[in-house]
Design a protein around this motif. Structure first.
Motif, short mmCIF file in Angstrom:
data_model
loop_
_atom_site.label_atom_id
_atom_site.label_comp_id
_atom_site.label_asym_id
_atom_site.label_seq_id
_atom_site.Cartn_x
_atom_site.Cartn_y
_atom_site.Cartn_z
N PRO A 176 56.12 15.79 81.38
CA PRO A 176 55.73 15.57 79.99
C PRO A 176 54.26 15.14 79.88
CG PRO A 176 57.78 14.44 80.48
CD PRO A 176 57.24 14.95 81.77
N LEU A 177 53.61 15.56 78.80
CA LEU A 177 52.21 15.23 78.54
C LEU A 177 52.12 14.29 77.34
CD1 LEU A 177 50.64 18.79 78.89
CD2 LEU A 177 50.75 17.00 80.63
N ASN A 178 51.07 13.45 77.32
CA ASN A 178 50.85 12.60 76.15
C ASN A 178 49.98 13.36 75.15
OD1 ASN A 178 48.27 12.50 77.18
ND2 ASN A 178 48.35 10.34 77.74
N PHE A 179 49.58 12.68 74.06
CA PHE A 179 48.83 13.37 73.01
C PHE A 179 47.42 13.77 73.45
CE2 PHE A 179 48.13 8.91 72.43
CZ PHE A 179 46.79 8.78 72.10
N TRP A 180 46.93 13.25 74.57
CA TRP A 180 45.64 13.66 75.13
C TRP A 180 45.78 14.83 76.09
CZ3 TRP A 180 41.36 12.04 72.98
CH2 TRP A 180 41.33 10.82 72.35
N GLY A 181 46.99 15.23 76.39
CA GLY A 181 47.22 16.31 77.34
C GLY A 181 47.25 15.83 78.77
N LYS A 182 47.42 14.53 78.99
CA LYS A 182 47.49 13.94 80.33
C LYS A 182 48.95 13.70 80.69
CE LYS A 182 43.00 13.45 80.59
NZ LYS A 182 42.20 14.24 81.47
N ARG A 183 49.22 13.67 81.97
CA ARG A 183 50.58 13.40 82.44
C ARG A 183 50.95 11.96 82.12
NH1 ARG A 183 51.65 16.56 87.94
NH2 ARG A 183 53.36 15.11 87.97
N GLU A 184 52.19 11.75 81.76
CA GLU A 184 52.64 10.41 81.41
C GLU A 184 53.20 9.64 82.59
OE1 GLU A 184 55.36 10.75 78.15
OE2 GLU A 184 53.74 10.86 76.71
N ASP A 185 53.35 10.28 83.75
CA ASP A 185 53.93 9.58 84.88
C ASP A 185 52.86 8.89 85.74
OD1 ASP A 185 52.76 11.80 85.95
OD2 ASP A 185 54.53 12.53 87.00
N ALA B 69 59.58 15.50 75.51
CA ALA B 69 58.15 15.77 75.66
C ALA B 69 57.61 16.34 74.35
CB ALA B 69 57.90 16.74 76.81
N PRO B 70 57.33 15.48 73.35
CA PRO B 70 56.90 15.98 72.04
C PRO B 70 55.53 16.65 72.07
CG PRO B 70 56.79 13.59 72.10
CD PRO B 70 57.44 14.01 73.37
N TYR B 71 54.72 16.38 73.08
CA TYR B 71 53.39 16.98 73.17
C TYR B 71 53.32 18.08 74.21
CZ TYR B 71 52.23 12.92 70.40
OH TYR B 71 52.20 11.99 69.42
N GLY B 72 54.46 18.52 74.69
CA GLY B 72 54.50 19.63 75.63
C GLY B 72 54.63 19.18 77.07
N ARG B 73 54.66 20.16 77.94
CA ARG B 73 54.77 19.90 79.37
C ARG B 73 53.69 20.69 80.11
NH1 ARG B 73 59.58 17.51 80.85
NH2 ARG B 73 61.13 17.39 79.21
N ASP B 74 53.35 20.21 81.30
CA ASP B 74 52.39 20.96 82.11
C ASP B 74 53.14 22.04 82.89
OD1 ASP B 74 53.66 19.56 84.07
OD2 ASP B 74 51.87 18.62 84.89
N VAL B 75 52.42 22.74 83.78
CA VAL B 75 53.03 23.86 84.51
C VAL B 75 54.11 23.39 85.48
CG1 VAL B 75 51.04 25.35 84.28
CG2 VAL B 75 51.19 23.82 86.23
#
Length: 115
Positions: A99-108, A89-95
């Motif tokens: 994993p999040l994408n570069f927009w801060g949205k979930r990738e699943d 998750a190079p752009y971080g994770r939510d709570v």
């Protein structure tokens, strides 16, 4: 003794406190001696009662600093990775750990804001 003839502020303050202590400690009548001591003690208590919140806050501040320094001394910096990069998750994770994408949205595809 030329230094004893110097009447500085410290000399006068020390002499006054010594005279007050001698007045309260020494007396031929023991009951009068204890009355004097009670009066001086009550004056000290009244003066401290006005600044009790300042005294307590100072003690709490020092206690917090001591506990903080103690806690930092117990941390093993070899086991702590503050700047470790998550390859999945190079752009971080939510709570929830997704994993999040570069927009801060979930990738699943299960973005909770789309509902």
């Amino acid at each position: 003794m030329t230094s004893a003839a110097n009447r500085s502020i410290a000399f006068r303050l020390g002499r006054a406190l010594g005279t007050l202590a001698r007045f309260c400690v020494h007396d031929r009548n023991p009951s009068l001696r204890w009355v004097k001591r009670v009066v001086v003690f009550s004056l000290i208590v009244v003066l401290l009662a006005n600044s009790i919140s300042w005294i307590i806050s100072s003690m709490l501040t020092v206690g917090c600093f001591v506990l903080g320094i103690y806690a930092f001394s117990k941390v093993d910096l070899d086991q702590v990775d503050f700047f470790a990069e998550d390859k999945d998750a190079p752009y971080g994770r939510d709570v929830f750990g997704t994993p999040l994408n570069f927009w801060g949205k979930r990738e699943d595809g299960l973005d909770l804001e789309d509902n």
